[in-house]
Write a protein that holds these residues in place. Structure first.
Motif, PDB file in Angstrom:
ATOM      1  N   PRO A  24      -9.841 -11.582   0.449  1.00  0.00           N
ATOM      2  CA  PRO A  24     -10.011 -12.193   1.974  1.00  0.00           C
ATOM      3  C   PRO A  24      -8.650 -12.851   2.227  1.00  0.00           C
ATOM      4  CG  PRO A  24     -11.660 -12.437   0.906  1.00  0.00           C
ATOM      5  CD  PRO A  24     -11.231 -12.613   0.007  1.00  0.00           C
ATOM      6  N   LEU A  25      -8.124 -12.917   3.106  1.00  0.00           N
ATOM      7  CA  LEU A  25      -6.807 -13.551   3.399  1.00  0.00           C
ATOM      8  C   LEU A  25      -7.205 -14.377   5.104  1.00  0.00           C
ATOM      9  CD1 LEU A  25      -4.860 -10.473   4.314  1.00  0.00           C
ATOM     10  CD2 LEU A  25      -4.425 -12.154   2.668  1.00  0.00           C
ATOM     11  N   ASP A  26      -6.834 -15.794   4.247  1.00  0.00           N
ATOM     12  CA  ASP A  26      -6.036 -16.770   5.446  1.00  0.00           C
ATOM     13  C   ASP A  26      -4.843 -17.566   5.681  1.00  0.00           C
ATOM     14  OD1 ASP A  26      -6.441 -18.032   3.360  1.00  0.00           O
ATOM     15  OD2 ASP A  26      -8.900 -18.744   2.896  1.00  0.00           O
ATOM     16  N   ALA A  27      -5.687 -18.871   6.433  1.00  0.00           N
ATOM     17  CA  ALA A  27      -3.776 -19.129   6.650  1.00  0.00           C
ATOM     18  C   ALA A  27      -3.754 -19.603   5.441  1.00  0.00           C
ATOM     19  CB  ALA A  27      -4.042 -20.400   7.575  1.00  0.00           C
ATOM     20  N   ARG A  28      -4.131 -20.335   4.797  1.00  0.00           N
ATOM     21  CA  ARG A  28      -3.737 -20.189   3.314  1.00  0.00           C
ATOM     22  C   ARG A  28      -3.126 -19.591   1.987  1.00  0.00           C
ATOM     23  NH1 ARG A  28      -5.989 -21.034  -1.573  1.00  0.00           N
ATOM     24  NH2 ARG A  28      -4.945 -22.429  -3.482  1.00  0.00           N
ATOM     25  N   SER A  29      -4.076 -17.738   2.092  1.00  0.00           N
ATOM     26  CA  SER A  29      -3.698 -17.559   1.234  1.00  0.00           C
ATOM     27  C   SER A  29      -2.293 -16.814   1.648  1.00  0.00           C
ATOM     28  CB  SER A  29      -4.489 -16.373   1.352  1.00  0.00           C
ATOM     29  OG  SER A  29      -4.753 -15.806   2.463  1.00  0.00           O
ATOM     30  N   VAL A  30      -1.720 -16.478   3.275  1.00  0.00           N
ATOM     31  CA  VAL A  30      -0.902 -15.393   3.547  1.00  0.00           C
ATOM     32  C   VAL A  30      -0.048 -16.590   3.353  1.00  0.00           C
ATOM     33  CG1 VAL A  30       0.262 -15.283   5.294  1.00  0.00           C
ATOM     34  CG2 VAL A  30      -2.178 -14.623   5.642  1.00  0.00           C
ATOM     35  N   LYS A  31       0.475 -18.464   3.202  1.00  0.00           N
ATOM     36  CA  LYS A  31       1.007 -18.698   3.134  1.00  0.00           C
ATOM     37  C   LYS A  31       1.720 -18.714   2.190  1.00  0.00           C
ATOM     38  CE  LYS A  31       2.991 -23.176   4.102  1.00  0.00           C
ATOM     39  NZ  LYS A  31       2.445 -24.845   4.444  1.00  0.00           N
ATOM     40  N   LEU A  32       1.043 -18.563   1.243  1.00  0.00           N
ATOM     41  CA  LEU A  32       0.503 -18.621  -0.916  1.00  0.00           C
ATOM     42  C   LEU A  32       1.732 -17.190  -0.788  1.00  0.00           C
ATOM     43  CD1 LEU A  32      -2.251 -19.274  -1.434  1.00  0.00           C
ATOM     44  CD2 LEU A  32       0.148 -20.601  -2.539  1.00  0.00           C
ATOM     45  N   LEU A  33       0.988 -15.870  -0.317  1.00  0.00           N
ATOM     46  CA  LEU A  33       1.951 -14.927  -0.605  1.00  0.00           C
ATOM     47  C   LEU A  33       3.530 -15.271   0.062  1.00  0.00           C
ATOM     48  CD1 LEU A  33      -1.061 -12.678   0.862  1.00  0.00           C
ATOM     49  CD2 LEU A  33      -0.009 -12.788  -1.443  1.00  0.00           C
TER      50      LEU A  33
ATOM     51  N   ARG B 278      -2.825  -3.361   1.931  1.00  0.00           N
ATOM     52  CA  ARG B 278      -1.556  -3.244   0.998  1.00  0.00           C
ATOM     53  C   ARG B 278      -0.361  -4.446   0.635  1.00  0.00           C
ATOM     54  NH1 ARG B 278       3.664   0.249  -0.629  1.00  0.00           N
ATOM     55  NH2 ARG B 278       4.571  -0.294  -2.717  1.00  0.00           N
ATOM     56  N   VAL B 279      -0.581  -5.391  -0.205  1.00  0.00           N
ATOM     57  CA  VAL B 279       0.494  -5.921  -0.988  1.00  0.00           C
ATOM     58  C   VAL B 279       0.723  -5.985  -1.624  1.00  0.00           C
ATOM     59  CG1 VAL B 279       1.081  -8.798  -0.496  1.00  0.00           C
ATOM     60  CG2 VAL B 279      -1.066  -7.884   1.275  1.00  0.00           C
ATOM     61  N   VAL B 280       2.642  -5.900  -1.801  1.00  0.00           N
ATOM     62  CA  VAL B 280       3.299  -5.913  -3.276  1.00  0.00           C
ATOM     63  C   VAL B 280       3.140  -6.717  -4.417  1.00  0.00           C
ATOM     64  CG1 VAL B 280       5.182  -4.929  -4.294  1.00  0.00           C
ATOM     65  CG2 VAL B 280       4.773  -4.018  -1.917  1.00  0.00           C
ATOM     66  N   HIS B 281       2.790  -7.853  -3.791  1.00  0.00           N
ATOM     67  CA  HIS B 281       3.196  -8.922  -5.121  1.00  0.00           C
ATOM     68  C   HIS B 281       2.079 -10.192  -4.818  1.00  0.00           C
ATOM     69  CE1 HIS B 281       5.175 -10.973  -8.265  1.00  0.00           C
ATOM     70  NE2 HIS B 281       6.244 -10.885  -8.348  1.00  0.00           N
ATOM     71  N   GLY B 282       1.461  -9.996  -5.519  1.00  0.00           N
ATOM     72  CA  GLY B 282       0.199 -11.565  -5.636  1.00  0.00           C
ATOM     73  C   GLY B 282       0.833 -12.294  -6.660  1.00  0.00           C
ATOM     74  N   GLY B 283       2.013 -12.243  -7.164  1.00  0.00           N
ATOM     75  CA  GLY B 283       1.794 -14.147  -7.761  1.00  0.00           C
ATOM     76  C   GLY B 283       1.185 -14.336  -9.339  1.00  0.00           C
ATOM     77  N   ARG B 284       0.816 -15.083  -9.194  1.00  0.00           N
ATOM     78  CA  ARG B 284      -0.190 -15.521 -10.614  1.00  0.00           C
ATOM     79  C   ARG B 284      -1.374 -16.053  -9.205  1.00  0.00           C
ATOM     80  NH1 ARG B 284       0.435 -20.671 -12.268  1.00  0.00           N
ATOM     81  NH2 ARG B 284       1.976 -21.864 -10.982  1.00  0.00           N
ATOM     82  N   HIS B 285      -1.236 -15.777  -8.661  1.00  0.00           N
ATOM     83  CA  HIS B 285      -2.910 -17.001  -8.069  1.00  0.00           C
ATOM     84  C   HIS B 285      -3.294 -15.731  -7.179  1.00  0.00           C
ATOM     85  CE1 HIS B 285      -0.771 -20.756  -6.515  1.00  0.00           C
ATOM     86  NE2 HIS B 285       0.741 -19.759  -7.012  1.00  0.00           N
ATOM     87  N   PHE B 286      -3.050 -14.074  -7.249  1.00  0.00           N
ATOM     88  CA  PHE B 286      -4.430 -13.196  -7.039  1.00  0.00           C
ATOM     89  C   PHE B 286      -4.196 -12.466  -7.561  1.00  0.00           C
ATOM     90  CE2 PHE B 286      -2.082 -15.417  -3.294  1.00  0.00           C
ATOM     91  CZ  PHE B 286      -3.007 -15.477  -2.340  1.00  0.00           C
TER      92      PHE B 286
ATOM     93  N   ALA C  16       5.271 -17.416   0.313  1.00  0.00           N
ATOM     94  CA  ALA C  16       6.481 -17.662  -0.338  1.00  0.00           C
ATOM     95  C   ALA C  16       7.050 -16.522  -1.897  1.00  0.00           C
ATOM     96  CB  ALA C  16       5.562 -19.028  -1.695  1.00  0.00           C
ATOM     97  N   LEU C  17       6.243 -15.316  -1.828  1.00  0.00           N
ATOM     98  CA  LEU C  17       6.992 -14.991  -3.344  1.00  0.00           C
ATOM     99  C   LEU C  17       7.163 -13.924  -2.568  1.00  0.00           C
ATOM    100  CD1 LEU C  17       2.921 -13.684  -4.213  1.00  0.00           C
ATOM    101  CD2 LEU C  17       4.464 -15.223  -5.611  1.00  0.00           C
ATOM    102  N   THR C  18       8.082 -13.837  -1.419  1.00  0.00           N
ATOM    103  CA  THR C  18       9.111 -12.799  -0.560  1.00  0.00           C
ATOM    104  C   THR C  18      10.006 -12.387  -1.484  1.00  0.00           C
ATOM    105  OG1 THR C  18       8.002 -13.648   1.834  1.00  0.00           O
ATOM    106  CG2 THR C  18      10.398 -12.180   1.469  1.00  0.00           C
TER     107      THR C  18
ATOM    108  N   GLY D 266       8.567  -5.476 -14.021  1.00  0.00           N
ATOM    109  CA  GLY D 266       8.368  -6.327 -14.733  1.00  0.00           C
ATOM    110  C   GLY D 266       8.086  -8.355 -12.990  1.00  0.00           C
ATOM    111  N   PHE D 267       9.046  -8.839 -13.228  1.00  0.00           N
ATOM    112  CA  PHE D 267       8.701 -10.170 -12.579  1.00  0.00           C
ATOM    113  C   PHE D 267       9.309  -9.906 -11.402  1.00  0.00           C
ATOM    114  CE2 PHE D 267      10.568 -13.720 -10.811  1.00  0.00           C
ATOM    115  CZ  PHE D 267       9.734 -14.591 -11.199  1.00  0.00           C
ATOM    116  N   THR D 268       9.595  -8.973 -10.282  1.00  0.00           N
ATOM    117  CA  THR D 268       9.768  -8.162  -9.879  1.00  0.00           C
ATOM    118  C   THR D 268       9.511  -6.521  -9.644  1.00  0.00           C
ATOM    119  OG1 THR D 268      12.623  -7.974  -9.692  1.00  0.00           O
ATOM    120  CG2 THR D 268      11.700  -9.761  -9.334  1.00  0.00           C
ATOM    121  N   ALA D 269      10.146  -6.374  -8.110  1.00  0.00           N
ATOM    122  CA  ALA D 269       9.823  -4.678  -8.367  1.00  0.00           C
ATOM    123  C   ALA D 269      11.064  -4.031  -8.193  1.00  0.00           C
ATOM    124  CB  ALA D 269       9.069  -4.287  -6.852  1.00  0.00           C
ATOM    125  N   LEU D 270      12.001  -4.595  -8.455  1.00  0.00           N
ATOM    126  CA  LEU D 270      13.488  -4.321  -9.216  1.00  0.00           C
ATOM    127  C   LEU D 270      14.050  -3.862 -10.781  1.00  0.00           C
ATOM    128  CD1 LEU D 270      16.208  -3.989  -8.010  1.00  0.00           C
ATOM    129  CD2 LEU D 270      16.690  -6.602  -9.074  1.00  0.00           C
TER     130      LEU D 270
END
Length: 397
Positions: A110-119, A97-105, A121-123, A234-238
Motif C-alpha cells: 500500500p502506498l502512503d507519503a513515506r513509501s512514495v518518498k522512498l520510491l 506497476r512500479v519498476v524498482h522497489g529497491g531493498r525496501h519493497f 529515491a530510487l529514480t 541487475g542493479f538497474t534496468a540497464l
C-alpha cells in the motif's frame, strides 16, 4: 461491485485496465479478476499523443477518454471518463506497476507519503521508468486522496533468488546497503509462471524454464518451481541484453574511460547508455525491431545479429545457473511477434537439442518447437495488468 483500476505507466505511455474482482476463478491465471475495460494513452510527452481502447464490458460507449499530452492529463481524462460511465464509484483500489522497489519493497505494498518518498529515491536506478511510475500515483493522491493505492514491483519476483545470484563481487558491506542485483520485468515473469501449467501439457512444476521478455526493454529469467533463480538484469534496468535504446551489459572500465579519457560527464554517459545505444545505436536507423527486420541495410542486419547472439549467449548462462533447461518461453512485443528473431535464437541454441517448427513459428502459435526437439519452445503473451489486479485483490481480502 468491487473493481480495481490498474495503471501501467511508461515514459511515453499509460496503459490502464479496469478489473472486476467478484467473478469466478480464471483457470489460466489462477485469479478471480476479469477485465472490464482496457486501453492505452500513447505518445505522452510528444506531439503525436493518442488513446486507444479495447472494450470488454457491453454498454460502454465507443467514445474513449480524450487524448492527453502528458501523464497527469491522461489520469485526469481517465477519471472523468470512468465517472461519466458510472464506473468510478465502484473502484476500491488502484494498482500501479512500479519498476524498482529497491531493498525496501519485496512484495506489493500500500502506498502512503513515506513509501512514495522512498520510491522517489530510487529514480537514479531506473531513470527511464521510475518517474513515470510515480507520476500517476501523485496525480491520484491529489485528485482522489482517499483512494487506496497499491504498488506492485518489477523487482519483487526476483527477491528470493539465492544470495550468490544477487551479489556483486564488491566489498560485502555494500550488499547490505543495497548494492545488489534486483532483476526486472518481474510482473511479466510472474504472469508467465502462473500460465505455464495451463499452456504446457503435463507441465512439471519443478521444470527448468527460461523466459525471454523481449520488448523495447529486454531480459531473460531462469524460473524453477515458480521462483526466479537468476536474471540478466541487475542493479538497474540497464544491464543484460541490448534493448531498444539501452546498451545492456558493458565493461565498467569502459564507462570509467569515457569519463576520464573522453571527457564525458556522468550525464553524457547516462544519455549514451540509456537513450542512444542498443538497437538504435547499433543500427543507426531505429530502436524498433519491426523497422530493422524490414531493412536491407547492413547495420540493421548486424544489429539483429548482435541482439540474437546476446540472447543465445545469456540462455547458456541461465542454463548453467539452473543446471539445464526444459522449456524456453518467448513473450512481450518482440518475443510474441518477431518470428525471425525467435528462429535465429533457437538456431543458435541447437547445441541444447532445441529445434523449431518453422510453420508454427511463422504462425505465432503457442508451441513452436519441433516434435524432435529436446526442449519445449513456446510463445505466451504476457499480461502485467492482470498480475497487478490479482495481487491487489489478494491484499483486499
Amino acid at each position: 461491485m468491487a473493481n480495481i483500476l490498474v495503471i501501467n505507466s511508461g515514459s511515453s505511455s499509460l496503459k490502464f485496465a479496469l478489473f472486476d474482482t467478484e467473478g469466478p476463478v480464471d483457470s489460466g491465471s489462477g485469479s478471480s479478476v476479469h477485465v472490464l475495460v482496457k486501453g492505452q494513452f500513447s505518445g505522452l510527452g510528444t506531439d503525436r499523443y493518442d488513446v486507444s481502447m479495447t472494450r470488454h464490458k457491453p454498454g460502454i460507449s465507443t467514445v474513449s477518454p480524450g487524448s492527453a499530452p502528458d501523464h497527469h492529463t491522461a489520469v485526469a481524462s481517465l477519471l472523468v471518463w470512468l465517472e461519466r460511465h458510472g464506473l468510478l464509484d465502484d473502484i476500491v483500489a488502484v494498482g500501479h506497476r512500479v519498476v524498482h522497489g529497491g531493498r525496501h519493497f519485496q512484495q506489493s505494498t500500500p502506498l502512503d507519503a513515506r513509501s512514495v518518498k522512498l520510491l522517489e529515491a530510487l529514480t537514479s536506478l531506473a531513470p527511464l521508468h521510475q518517474p513515470y511510475s510515480l507520476a500517476p500515483i501523485k496525480a491520484l493522491q491529489t485528485r482522489l486522496p482517499d483512494m487506496r493505492q497499491i504498488a506492485c514491483f518489477d523487482t519483487a519476483f526476483h527477491a528470493k533468488q539465492p544470495k550468490e545470484a544477487r551479489q556483486f563481487a564488491l566489498p560485502y558491506p555494500m550488499y547490505d546497503r543495497g548494492f545488489q542485483r534486483y532483476g526486472f520485468h518481474g510482473l511479466s515473469y510472474d504472469f508467465i509462471s502462473r500460465c505455464l501449467p495451463e499452456v504446457i501439457p503435463d507441465f512439471d512444476r519443478d521444470a527448468k524454464v527460461i523466459v525471454a521478455h523481449l520488448g523495447n526493454g529486454a531480459s531473460l529469467c531462469a524460473i524453477q518451481s515458480r521462483q526466479s533463480v537468476a536474471s540478466t538484469m541487475g542493479f538497474t534496468a540497464l544491464e543484460g541484453l541490448p534493448m531498444g535504446t539501452r546498451s545492456g551489459a558493458i565493461d565498467a572500465g569502459l564507462v570509467l574511460h569515457l569519463i576520464t579519457e573522453e571527457g564525458m560527464t556522468p550525464d553524457d554517459v547516462s544519455t549514451l547508455l540509456y537513450k542512444e545505444s542498443g538497437l538504435l545505436g547499433l543500427s543507426g536507423i531505429s530502436s524498433d525491431m519491426r523497422t530493422l527486420l524490414c531493412s536491407d541495410k547492413p547495420r540493421a542486419k548486424q544489429a539483429i545479429a548482435h541482439y540474437c547472439y546476446r540472447i543465445a549467449r545469456e540462455i547458456g548462462s541461465l542454463c548453467a545457473a539452473m543446471g539445464g533447461v526444459d522449456h524456453l518461453v518467448f513473450t512481450a512485443g518482440i518475443g510474441e511477434h518477431a518470428a525471425p528473431v525467435r528462429e535465429r535464437v533457437v538456431a543458435q541454441c541447437d547445441w541444447l537439442g532445441m529445434r523449431l517448427d518453422a510453420s508454427a513459428n511463422q504462425a505465432n502459435q503457442a508451441c513452436i518447437s519441433a516434435s524432435d526437439s529436446q526442449i519445449g519452445v513456446w510463445v505466451i503473451p504476457t499480461d502485467e495488468e492482470r498480475v497487478i489486479a490479482a495481487d491487489c485483490a489478494a491484499m483486499l481480502r
